[in-house]
Structure formats: C-alpha cells, structure tokens
Design a protein around this motif. Structure first.
Motif, PDB file in Angstrom:
ATOM      1  N   ASP A 138       0.850  -1.188   0.000  1.00  0.00           N
ATOM      2  CA  ASP A 138       0.000   0.000   0.000  1.00  0.00           C
ATOM      3  C   ASP A 138       0.885   1.237   0.000  1.00  0.00           C
ATOM      4  O   ASP A 138       1.910   1.274   0.681  1.00  0.00           O
ATOM      5  CB  ASP A 138      -0.889   0.044   1.245  1.00  0.00           C
ATOM      6  CG  ASP A 138      -2.036  -0.955   1.206  1.00  0.00           C
ATOM      7  OD1 ASP A 138      -2.313  -1.509   0.126  1.00  0.00           O
ATOM      8  OD2 ASP A 138      -2.666  -1.159   2.260  1.00  0.00           O
ATOM      9  N   GLN A 139       0.471   2.254  -0.756  1.00  0.00           N
ATOM     10  CA  GLN A 139       1.129   3.566  -0.758  1.00  0.00           C
ATOM     11  C   GLN A 139       0.030   4.593  -0.521  1.00  0.00           C
ATOM     12  O   GLN A 139      -0.744   4.891  -1.427  1.00  0.00           O
ATOM     13  CB  GLN A 139       1.834   3.822  -2.092  1.00  0.00           C
ATOM     14  CG  GLN A 139       2.913   2.796  -2.400  1.00  0.00           C
ATOM     15  CD  GLN A 139       3.570   3.079  -3.729  1.00  0.00           C
ATOM     16  OE1 GLN A 139       4.663   3.611  -3.769  1.00  0.00           O
ATOM     17  NE2 GLN A 139       2.907   2.738  -4.824  1.00  0.00           N
ATOM     18  N   LEU A 140      -0.054   5.099   0.709  1.00  0.00           N
ATOM     19  CA  LEU A 140      -1.168   5.940   1.131  1.00  0.00           C
ATOM     20  C   LEU A 140      -0.807   7.421   1.107  1.00  0.00           C
ATOM     21  O   LEU A 140       0.256   7.810   1.587  1.00  0.00           O
ATOM     22  CB  LEU A 140      -1.595   5.554   2.552  1.00  0.00           C
ATOM     23  CG  LEU A 140      -1.880   4.070   2.805  1.00  0.00           C
ATOM     24  CD1 LEU A 140      -2.241   3.860   4.270  1.00  0.00           C
ATOM     25  CD2 LEU A 140      -2.959   3.547   1.882  1.00  0.00           C
ATOM     26  N   LEU A 141      -1.729   8.225   0.591  1.00  0.00           N
ATOM     27  CA  LEU A 141      -1.582   9.677   0.552  1.00  0.00           C
ATOM     28  C   LEU A 141      -2.933  10.301   0.863  1.00  0.00           C
ATOM     29  O   LEU A 141      -3.916  10.063   0.146  1.00  0.00           O
ATOM     30  CB  LEU A 141      -1.113  10.140  -0.836  1.00  0.00           C
ATOM     31  CG  LEU A 141      -1.125  11.647  -1.076  1.00  0.00           C
ATOM     32  CD1 LEU A 141      -0.096  12.357  -0.205  1.00  0.00           C
ATOM     33  CD2 LEU A 141      -0.889  11.948  -2.553  1.00  0.00           C
ATOM     34  N   GLN A 194       2.542  13.600   2.418  1.00  0.00           N
ATOM     35  CA  GLN A 194       3.560  12.555   2.532  1.00  0.00           C
ATOM     36  C   GLN A 194       2.920  11.212   2.227  1.00  0.00           C
ATOM     37  O   GLN A 194       1.707  11.055   2.340  1.00  0.00           O
ATOM     38  CB  GLN A 194       4.212  12.566   3.910  1.00  0.00           C
ATOM     39  CG  GLN A 194       3.282  12.394   5.066  1.00  0.00           C
ATOM     40  CD  GLN A 194       4.006  12.534   6.397  1.00  0.00           C
ATOM     41  OE1 GLN A 194       5.205  12.671   6.461  1.00  0.00           O
ATOM     42  NE2 GLN A 194       3.258  12.498   7.475  1.00  0.00           N
ATOM     43  N   VAL A 195       3.738  10.279   1.815  1.00  0.00           N
ATOM     44  CA  VAL A 195       3.278   8.940   1.464  1.00  0.00           C
ATOM     45  C   VAL A 195       3.780   7.964   2.515  1.00  0.00           C
ATOM     46  O   VAL A 195       4.917   8.065   2.973  1.00  0.00           O
ATOM     47  CB  VAL A 195       3.794   8.524   0.073  1.00  0.00           C
ATOM     48  CG1 VAL A 195       3.486   7.064  -0.224  1.00  0.00           C
ATOM     49  CG2 VAL A 195       3.205   9.421  -1.003  1.00  0.00           C
ATOM     50  N   VAL A 196       2.912   7.025   2.883  1.00  0.00           N
ATOM     51  CA  VAL A 196       3.317   5.921   3.738  1.00  0.00           C
ATOM     52  C   VAL A 196       3.257   4.667   2.884  1.00  0.00           C
ATOM     53  O   VAL A 196       2.240   4.376   2.253  1.00  0.00           O
ATOM     54  CB  VAL A 196       2.391   5.764   4.959  1.00  0.00           C
ATOM     55  CG1 VAL A 196       2.766   4.523   5.750  1.00  0.00           C
ATOM     56  CG2 VAL A 196       2.449   6.983   5.831  1.00  0.00           C
ATOM     57  N   LYS A 197       4.367   3.952   2.848  1.00  0.00           N
ATOM     58  CA  LYS A 197       4.465   2.713   2.080  1.00  0.00           C
ATOM     59  C   LYS A 197       4.432   1.546   3.062  1.00  0.00           C
ATOM     60  O   LYS A 197       5.295   1.446   3.938  1.00  0.00           O
ATOM     61  CB  LYS A 197       5.751   2.709   1.261  1.00  0.00           C
ATOM     62  CG  LYS A 197       5.839   1.569   0.267  1.00  0.00           C
ATOM     63  CD  LYS A 197       7.143   1.592  -0.504  1.00  0.00           C
ATOM     64  CE  LYS A 197       7.031   2.540  -1.670  1.00  0.00           C
ATOM     65  NZ  LYS A 197       8.176   2.398  -2.606  1.00  0.00           N
ATOM     66  N   ILE A 198       3.423   0.673   2.913  1.00  0.00           N
ATOM     67  CA  ILE A 198       3.240  -0.470   3.809  1.00  0.00           C
ATOM     68  C   ILE A 198       3.469  -1.751   3.009  1.00  0.00           C
ATOM     69  O   ILE A 198       2.657  -2.103   2.153  1.00  0.00           O
ATOM     70  CB  ILE A 198       1.819  -0.498   4.414  1.00  0.00           C
ATOM     71  CG1 ILE A 198       1.480   0.853   5.047  1.00  0.00           C
ATOM     72  CG2 ILE A 198       1.678  -1.643   5.412  1.00  0.00           C
ATOM     73  CD1 ILE A 198       0.015   1.008   5.396  1.00  0.00           C
ATOM     74  N   PRO A 199       4.567  -2.454   3.271  1.00  0.00           N
ATOM     75  CA  PRO A 199       4.856  -3.680   2.516  1.00  0.00           C
ATOM     76  C   PRO A 199       3.952  -4.834   2.952  1.00  0.00           C
ATOM     77  O   PRO A 199       3.266  -4.749   3.975  1.00  0.00           O
ATOM     78  CB  PRO A 199       6.317  -3.967   2.861  1.00  0.00           C
ATOM     79  CG  PRO A 199       6.571  -3.278   4.139  1.00  0.00           C
ATOM     80  CD  PRO A 199       5.632  -2.115   4.213  1.00  0.00           C
ATOM     81  N   PRO A 200       3.949  -5.914   2.172  1.00  0.00           N
ATOM     82  CA  PRO A 200       3.128  -7.080   2.520  1.00  0.00           C
ATOM     83  C   PRO A 200       3.492  -7.637   3.900  1.00  0.00           C
ATOM     84  O   PRO A 200       4.628  -7.532   4.352  1.00  0.00           O
ATOM     85  CB  PRO A 200       3.491  -8.113   1.446  1.00  0.00           C
ATOM     86  CG  PRO A 200       4.077  -7.333   0.324  1.00  0.00           C
ATOM     87  CD  PRO A 200       4.707  -6.118   0.936  1.00  0.00           C
ATOM     88  N   GLY A 201       2.483  -8.208   4.552  1.00  0.00           N
ATOM     89  CA  GLY A 201       2.713  -8.904   5.813  1.00  0.00           C
ATOM     90  C   GLY A 201       2.712  -8.029   7.045  1.00  0.00           C
ATOM     91  O   GLY A 201       2.944  -8.526   8.145  1.00  0.00           O
ATOM     92  N   VAL A 235     -10.274  11.256   3.256  1.00  0.00           N
ATOM     93  CA  VAL A 235     -10.172  10.610   1.952  1.00  0.00           C
ATOM     94  C   VAL A 235      -8.699  10.484   1.602  1.00  0.00           C
ATOM     95  O   VAL A 235      -7.931  11.437   1.750  1.00  0.00           O
ATOM     96  CB  VAL A 235     -10.919  11.421   0.865  1.00  0.00           C
ATOM     97  CG1 VAL A 235     -10.730  10.780  -0.508  1.00  0.00           C
ATOM     98  CG2 VAL A 235     -12.406  11.527   1.204  1.00  0.00           C
ATOM     99  N   LEU A 236      -8.318   9.296   1.157  1.00  0.00           N
ATOM    100  CA  LEU A 236      -6.933   9.065   0.767  1.00  0.00           C
ATOM    101  C   LEU A 236      -6.866   8.275  -0.517  1.00  0.00           C
ATOM    102  O   LEU A 236      -7.831   7.613  -0.905  1.00  0.00           O
ATOM    103  CB  LEU A 236      -6.157   8.372   1.881  1.00  0.00           C
ATOM    104  CG  LEU A 236      -6.644   7.012   2.368  1.00  0.00           C
ATOM    105  CD1 LEU A 236      -5.766   5.914   1.823  1.00  0.00           C
ATOM    106  CD2 LEU A 236      -6.625   6.999   3.867  1.00  0.00           C
ATOM    107  N   VAL A 237      -5.724   8.368  -1.172  1.00  0.00           N
ATOM    108  CA  VAL A 237      -5.440   7.586  -2.366  1.00  0.00           C
ATOM    109  C   VAL A 237      -4.488   6.476  -1.957  1.00  0.00           C
ATOM    110  O   VAL A 237      -3.506   6.717  -1.246  1.00  0.00           O
ATOM    111  CB  VAL A 237      -4.796   8.455  -3.469  1.00  0.00           C
ATOM    112  CG1 VAL A 237      -4.343   7.599  -4.644  1.00  0.00           C
ATOM    113  CG2 VAL A 237      -5.768   9.522  -3.927  1.00  0.00           C
ATOM    114  N   ASN A 238      -4.787   5.255  -2.395  1.00  0.00           N
ATOM    115  CA  ASN A 238      -3.896   4.126  -2.179  1.00  0.00           C
ATOM    116  C   ASN A 238      -3.395   3.679  -3.550  1.00  0.00           C
ATOM    117  O   ASN A 238      -4.158   3.142  -4.352  1.00  0.00           O
ATOM    118  CB  ASN A 238      -4.620   2.980  -1.471  1.00  0.00           C
ATOM    119  CG  ASN A 238      -3.700   1.829  -1.121  1.00  0.00           C
ATOM    120  OD1 ASN A 238      -2.511   1.856  -1.424  1.00  0.00           O
ATOM    121  ND2 ASN A 238      -4.236   0.811  -0.491  1.00  0.00           N
TER     122      ASN A 238
END
Length: 139
Positions: free
Chosen positions: A52-55, A82-89, A103-106
């Motif tokens: 996931d890449q959340l903004l 800013q973007v938060v990058k959440i890797p698998p697991g 509201v955010l974009v993933n």
C-alpha cells in the motif's frame, strides 16, 4: 531482490508551476480512493502480496502499524503531503478521531494474486492506546 519489511514514510517531491504545486505521482498497478469515516477505529488487517502507498487528499487520520508486538501511530493529513508505504505482511489499521471523514489515495503495488484473507479484519492482539494515538496528531 527482496521486498521491504518496514513501513516507510516520506515527503513527496514537487515543483511549482505558476500558482500550482505539482506532486510526483506514485507508480502503481491499481489506484483506489478510500474514505475513512469520522469517529472510527478500525481492526487490523494485512495484505499478503501487495504494498500500500497511502496519501491523504482530504482530512486526516492516524495509521496504526503493528510491528515487533508494538503499535506505531503515524498521523497523516492533507496539509502535509507525505506517502506511507506499507509492505506485505504488516498488520495495519486506521483511526479517525475527527468529526470529518478522511479521503486518501492508495497507489497499490501488486506482488501476486490477492490472498483470500486480504482485507479480513483481525482483532488487535492488545488494545490501541487511543490517548497516545490522538496526541500523535498534534505532531
């Protein structure tokens, strides 16, 4: 090359064009628009084969990440792109203590087919510290 195992938070690159500020788009396989309701506390969930890449584009919320049996509370808001990058697991959840929805974009990166347990809520192994999470918003 292996996948990242930690959550990353970073500011977006941007350029000024006249009166507008242009931000670098995130590369993705799929883009989702997500609304987090006001006054909500979500259960954890995990993705097995996606990053996931959340903004945040409107409002604010607190991202909860569970790693090494500890919660990390990451405040995100539209006034600070800013973007938060959440890797698998990595189990994660959302808390929105505000009166307005967020509201955010993933910008999703796929690493394989979706897993049947993706998006299925997981009860938190121990309660969130809502006081600490809410204080993190002021940072």
């Amino acid at each position: 090359m292996g996948l990242a195992k930690a959550v990353e938070v970073y500011c977006l690159d941007s350029i000024q064009g006249g009166m507008s500020q242009f931000y670098t788009p995130q590369t993705s396989n799929e883009t989702m628009l997500v609304e987090i309701p006001s006054h909500s506390v979500d259960n954890l969930f995990v993705h097995h084969f996606q990053t996931d890449q959340l903004l945040v584009v409107r409002g604010s919320f607190i991202l909860v990440v569970l790693q090494d049996r500890k919660y990390r509370y990451i405040p995100l808001r539209d006034s600070y792109p800013q973007v938060v990058k959440i890797p698998p697991g990595i189990p994660h959840a959302a808390i929105n203590p505000n009166a307005e929805s967020c509201v955010l974009v993933n910008a999703v990166l796929r690493h394989g087919e979706s897993h049947p347990k993706d998006y299925q809520p997981l009860p938190p192994p121990f309660p969130y510290d809502l006081e600490l999470a809410t204080k993190s918003v002021a940072c």
